[in-house]
Motif scaffolding. Structure first.
Motif, PDB file in Angstrom:
ATOM      1  N   TYR B  72       0.588  -1.242   0.182  1.00 12.80           N
ATOM      2  CA  TYR B  72       0.043   0.094  -0.086  1.00 12.80           C
ATOM      3  C   TYR B  72       0.947   1.271   0.114  1.00 12.80           C
ATOM      4  O   TYR B  72       1.715   1.306   0.923  1.00 12.80           O
ATOM      5  CB  TYR B  72      -0.950  -0.116   1.261  1.00 12.80           C
ATOM      6  CG  TYR B  72      -1.535   1.367   1.399  1.00 12.80           C
ATOM      7  CD1 TYR B  72      -2.796   1.638   0.753  1.00 12.80           C
ATOM      8  CD2 TYR B  72      -0.935   2.323   2.280  1.00 12.80           C
ATOM      9  CE1 TYR B  72      -3.452   2.878   0.696  1.00 12.80           C
ATOM     10  CE2 TYR B  72      -1.841   3.436   2.465  1.00 12.80           C
ATOM     11  CZ  TYR B  72      -2.794   3.732   1.816  1.00 12.80           C
ATOM     12  OH  TYR B  72      -3.524   4.984   1.608  1.00 12.80           O
ATOM     13  N   VAL B 100      -4.195   1.202   6.872  1.00 12.43           N
ATOM     14  CA  VAL B 100      -4.462   1.614   5.383  1.00 12.43           C
ATOM     15  C   VAL B 100      -5.774   2.501   5.407  1.00 12.43           C
ATOM     16  O   VAL B 100      -5.815   3.651   4.765  1.00 12.43           O
ATOM     17  CB  VAL B 100      -4.798   0.274   4.520  1.00 12.43           C
ATOM     18  CG1 VAL B 100      -5.389   0.799   3.196  1.00 12.43           C
ATOM     19  CG2 VAL B 100      -3.458  -0.505   4.332  1.00 12.43           C
ATOM     20  N   ASP B 103      -4.965   6.010   6.542  1.00 14.64           N
ATOM     21  CA  ASP B 103      -4.496   6.917   5.583  1.00 14.64           C
ATOM     22  C   ASP B 103      -5.220   6.997   4.296  1.00 14.64           C
ATOM     23  O   ASP B 103      -5.206   8.098   4.055  1.00 14.64           O
ATOM     24  CB  ASP B 103      -3.277   5.885   5.111  1.00 14.64           C
ATOM     25  CG  ASP B 103      -2.022   6.872   4.390  1.00 14.64           C
ATOM     26  OD1 ASP B 103      -1.255   7.253   5.245  1.00 14.64           O
ATOM     27  OD2 ASP B 103      -2.458   6.932   3.321  1.00 14.64           O
ATOM     28  N   LYS B 107      -8.514  10.750   2.793  1.00 12.10           N
ATOM     29  CA  LYS B 107      -7.998  11.580   1.406  1.00 12.10           C
ATOM     30  C   LYS B 107      -9.178  11.281   0.252  1.00 12.10           C
ATOM     31  O   LYS B 107      -9.367  12.157  -0.108  1.00 12.10           O
ATOM     32  CB  LYS B 107      -6.833  10.501   1.003  1.00 12.10           C
ATOM     33  CG  LYS B 107      -5.857  11.310  -0.062  1.00 12.10           C
ATOM     34  CD  LYS B 107      -4.807  10.293  -0.547  1.00 12.10           C
ATOM     35  CE  LYS B 107      -4.092  11.143  -1.420  1.00 12.10           C
ATOM     36  NZ  LYS B 107      -2.522  10.636  -1.658  1.00 12.10           N
ATOM     37  N   ASP B 185       5.436   9.123  -6.072  1.00  9.28           N
ATOM     38  CA  ASP B 185       6.202  10.065  -5.235  1.00  9.28           C
ATOM     39  C   ASP B 185       6.782   9.441  -3.968  1.00  9.28           C
ATOM     40  O   ASP B 185       7.646  10.100  -3.640  1.00  9.28           O
ATOM     41  CB  ASP B 185       5.094  11.140  -4.749  1.00  9.28           C
ATOM     42  CG  ASP B 185       4.746  12.062  -5.847  1.00  9.28           C
ATOM     43  OD1 ASP B 185       5.395  12.129  -6.911  1.00  9.28           O
ATOM     44  OD2 ASP B 185       3.649  12.658  -5.740  1.00  9.28           O
ATOM     45  N   VAL B 186       6.169   8.064  -3.504  1.00  8.99           N
ATOM     46  CA  VAL B 186       6.753   7.515  -2.480  1.00  8.99           C
ATOM     47  C   VAL B 186       7.308   6.218  -2.981  1.00  8.99           C
ATOM     48  O   VAL B 186       6.535   5.385  -3.636  1.00  8.99           O
ATOM     49  CB  VAL B 186       5.724   7.518  -1.348  1.00  8.99           C
ATOM     50  CG1 VAL B 186       6.251   6.677  -0.112  1.00  8.99           C
ATOM     51  CG2 VAL B 186       5.090   8.904  -1.055  1.00  8.99           C
ATOM     52  N   ILE B 187       8.433   6.163  -2.256  1.00  8.71           N
ATOM     53  CA  ILE B 187       9.117   4.670  -2.619  1.00  8.71           C
ATOM     54  C   ILE B 187       9.268   3.907  -1.167  1.00  8.71           C
ATOM     55  O   ILE B 187      10.011   4.377  -0.320  1.00  8.71           O
ATOM     56  CB  ILE B 187      10.497   4.932  -3.261  1.00  8.71           C
ATOM     57  CG1 ILE B 187      10.229   5.578  -4.612  1.00  8.71           C
ATOM     58  CG2 ILE B 187      11.186   3.359  -3.828  1.00  8.71           C
ATOM     59  CD1 ILE B 187      11.430   6.337  -4.973  1.00  8.71           C
ATOM     60  N   ILE B 188       8.846   2.636  -1.154  1.00  3.71           N
ATOM     61  CA  ILE B 188       9.196   1.722  -0.018  1.00  3.71           C
ATOM     62  C   ILE B 188      10.529   1.239  -0.113  1.00  3.71           C
ATOM     63  O   ILE B 188      10.556   0.562  -0.997  1.00  3.71           O
ATOM     64  CB  ILE B 188       7.928   0.910   0.139  1.00  3.71           C
ATOM     65  CG1 ILE B 188       6.694   1.661   0.455  1.00  3.71           C
ATOM     66  CG2 ILE B 188       8.328   0.086   1.440  1.00  3.71           C
ATOM     67  CD1 ILE B 188       5.367   0.954   0.625  1.00  3.71           C
ATOM     68  N   LYS B 189      11.095   1.495   0.507  1.00  8.57           N
ATOM     69  CA  LYS B 189      12.680   0.805   0.465  1.00  8.57           C
ATOM     70  C   LYS B 189      12.700  -0.342   1.081  1.00  8.57           C
ATOM     71  O   LYS B 189      13.303  -1.463   0.694  1.00  8.57           O
ATOM     72  CB  LYS B 189      13.610   1.956   1.023  1.00  8.57           C
ATOM     73  CG  LYS B 189      13.880   3.152   0.482  1.00  8.57           C
ATOM     74  CD  LYS B 189      14.593   3.167  -0.731  1.00  8.57           C
ATOM     75  CE  LYS B 189      15.333   4.325  -0.733  1.00  8.57           C
ATOM     76  NZ  LYS B 189      16.125   4.359  -2.306  1.00  8.57           N
ATOM     77  N   ASP B 190      11.889  -0.785   2.446  1.00  7.49           N
ATOM     78  CA  ASP B 190      12.104  -1.702   3.084  1.00  7.49           C
ATOM     79  C   ASP B 190      10.912  -1.904   4.115  1.00  7.49           C
ATOM     80  O   ASP B 190      10.565  -0.688   4.454  1.00  7.49           O
ATOM     81  CB  ASP B 190      13.394  -1.735   3.703  1.00  7.49           C
ATOM     82  CG  ASP B 190      13.953  -3.147   4.032  1.00  7.49           C
ATOM     83  OD1 ASP B 190      13.134  -4.264   3.919  1.00  7.49           O
ATOM     84  OD2 ASP B 190      14.981  -3.439   4.984  1.00  7.49           O
ATOM     85  N   VAL B 191      10.678  -2.974   4.507  1.00 11.07           N
ATOM     86  CA  VAL B 191       9.757  -3.160   5.670  1.00 11.07           C
ATOM     87  C   VAL B 191      10.301  -4.210   6.688  1.00 11.07           C
ATOM     88  O   VAL B 191      10.703  -5.118   6.482  1.00 11.07           O
ATOM     89  CB  VAL B 191       8.291  -3.895   5.284  1.00 11.07           C
ATOM     90  CG1 VAL B 191       7.334  -3.930   6.319  1.00 11.07           C
ATOM     91  CG2 VAL B 191       7.686  -2.848   4.094  1.00 11.07           C
TER      92      VAL B 191
END
Lengths: 257, 326
Positions: B72, B100, B103, B107, B185-191
């Motif tokens: 997400y 989720v 967030d 919106k 616009d937003v990159i998830i690098k890691d969880v």
């Protein structure tokens, strides 16, 4: 950097809730900065100390909110703005608040807006994300770490216990989660300085808004307290006996295991 | 006349979360006549999940499969869901009050210029309005709200609305929707996964919580054993978090999570008013504390005065025994 903090005055967590005329009686209650907004204030001050710029505290509320704004100024913020709706609006909702803030931000240059991820009173959690949408800003909720380098923001956010590591860019609106930082207590010199810092007060007129522009989209029709919980059964005997009785009660009386 | 309700499904590890089925049930609580239209987004094939939504009461389900939807992100999912909203033109939108949902829902409500009632625990139709009940002041009080303008948008708190019966003879159409996602616009690098690997605290039917009385990180071990046995999650008081015994993500109370499990077992928790706000709406409360004067006993259904390190392991053993016997 132009940093703004959305701040809400809420009941002190020690306060008992009382209802009068179908609404929460807030006259006698001690107010504090919403605890999640305190993380936002602290983070704003830290980011400014690193990157330079200015921290503006903005609050939608009544006269009493000035005290919480002053506390944030004593923590190190530079100036405050109070959008005072006490006399103009009876039952604002999150749409109302966001509409007011949107009008305020119309002519502002923004690098970073910080807010609490939720307020401990109404707990709607809406104002941050809704405002970001209206201002067309990237919105990151429940952040626990923020590092800014150039225009790039490296962020950790809490997702129900997991930590998401993400990268995005400014301008940005982020909502703060516990664990982000340790909010400082205002120091005595801080409190003295805060007295001289400017706090602007704005009303509906100043924002070129009419009452119908900010008319709420929701309505509270009833407020009530939960039924009081009565103390139950204190078990007796040796620990072994108590444990056996408890298991039996959970199984046969509460029917829960 | 039935209305169209869009239920935004949510997945965890490729499986639908229970709250999605609860949201379908909530749509039917608004009116039995309502048409429930599901939507789920994900990376791979979503047919099985969509069918599951049908079995739980959805009338038809839109699936949005896109390689950029593995996890997400606010921008991408909002774009996809708004696309579906434009297509479906719903009268109401319901989803879980989860990370989720918290967030995404504001919106969507903002985009639609709608009211949003979040964290709903109960809803009913009354006099032409949908009346939503939600806790305020972390459960110290409740309010009933209606939406007076625009599409109804609501998020429901997990574990409060009973899903409809699973019926695998139900049929409904699955409608794939294609979207193009260009800029991200937003990159998830890691969880980084942490806390309990198992049950999510806010959805757990059983919560075993520790306070200062657990005395340290290791002190939580017997609590985890009991929670595992009961299929529950471990929580904590602020005292335990502040002392560094556990992560803040476990905190229950006014500045932490609010939980409403069927069974709450408070171990070594004194019961400060802020903690009670987070758990006192649990169905059954058990308190274990050395101090007979502890405030927690004032809200507990069953109390044991004793050392948690003695009581909790015995309790685990006794429940094991009972489970073996039945």
């Amino acid at each position: 950097m132009n940093i703004f903090v959305l701040l809400k005055s809420t009941f002190d967590t020690e306060e008992k809730i009382e209802i009068r005329d179908n609404r929460i009686d807030d006259e006698a209650a001690e107010l504090i900065i919403n605890p999640y907004d305190e993380y936002a204030v602290e983070e704003a001050v830290k980011q400014r100390d690193t990157h330079g710029g200015e921290v503006t505290i903005i609050s939608v509320g009544g006269e009493r909110s000035e005290k919480q704004i002053r506390t944030a100024l004593a923590m190190g913020a530079d100036k405050g703005v109070l959008i005072n709706i006490q006399d103009d609006l009876e039952e604002p909702d999150q749409f109302t608040t966001v509409r007011l803030l949107q009008a305020f931000f119309e002519d502002k240059e923004v690098d970073l807006i910080l807010a609490g991820n939720v307020a401990i009173d109404n707990a709607s959690g809406q104002v941050g994300p809704r405002l970001a949408d209206k201002l067309n800003l990237t919105c990151i909720t429940t952040i626990t770490s923020l590092t800014i380098d150039g225009g790039v923001a490296s962020i950790e956010r809490d997702v129900e216990g997991d930590t998401e590591i993400i990268e995005t860019h400014l301008p940005l609106l982020a909502t703060c989660q516990q664990g982000l930082n340790e909010p400082r207590y205002p120091s005595l010199p801080g409190i003295m300085k805060a007295k001289k810092k400017p706090v602007d007060e704005l009303e509906l007129d100043d924002l070129d808004l009419e009452e119908e522009d900010v008319a709420p989209k929701t309505k509270t029709i009833e407020v009530f307290l939960p039924p009081e919980r009565k103390a139950g059964k204190l078990l007796e005997g040796e620990v072994t006996e108590q444990v056996q009785e408890l298991v039996s009660l959970l199984k046969h009386e509460a029917k829960i295991i | 006349m039935g209305k169209k309700v869009l239920v935004i499904g949510e997945m965890k590890n490729n499986k639908l979360r229970n709250v999605t089925f609860e949201a379908i049930a909530a749509s039917k609580l608004m009116s039995k006549e309502n048409e429930v239209i599901g939507v789920i987004c994900g990376e791979g094939n979503l047919e099985a999940q969509a069918t599951e939504m049908i079995y739980f009461g959805a009338d038809r389900v839109h699936t949005i499969e896109n390689e950029k939807m593995k996890a997400y992100t606010s921008q991408v999912f909002a774009k996809a869901i708004i696309h579906v909203i434009d297509k479906v033109n719903p009268d109401a939108i319901i989803m879980g009050h989860t990370a989720v949902g918290k967030d995404l829902a504001p919106k969507l409500a903002s985009r639609l210029n709608s009211g949003l009632v979040s964290d709903v625990i109960e809803l009913e139709e009354f006099g032409g309005n949908i009346v939503f009940t939600r806790p305020i002041y972390s459960g110290k009080a409740f309010e009933k709200k209606i939406i007076t303008d625009g599409i109804i948008v609501a998020t429901i708190r997990p574990n409060n609305i009973t899903p409809l019966d699973h019926d695998d003879t139900r049929k409904g159409e699955l409608e794939p929707v294609n979207i193009t996602i260009d800029t991200v616009d937003v990159i998830i690098k890691d969880v980084l996964k942490k806390a309990t690997a198992g049950v999510d605290l806010s959805e757990a039917k059983v919560v075993v919580a520790g306070g200062r009385g657990v005395k340290g990180k290791e002190g939580f071990e017997p609590l985890y054993e009991l929670a595992d046995l009961l299929g529950g999650a471990v929580g904590a008081s602020r005292g335990a978090c502040d002392a560094g015994y556990c992560d803040y993500s476990l905190q229950i109370g006014q500045t932490g999570k609010v939980v409403t499990p069927d069974l709450y077992i408070a171990c070594g928790i004194s019961g400060a008013i802020q903690h009670l706000a987070g758990m006192s709406n649990s169905k059954v409360i058990v308190a274990i504390n050395k101090d007979p004067e502890a405030n927690i006993f004032n809200v507990a259904d069953y109390g044991i005065v004793g050392d948690l390190f003695e009581v909790v392991p015995q309790l685990t053993a006794e429940i094991k025994k009972m489970k073996l016997a039945t």
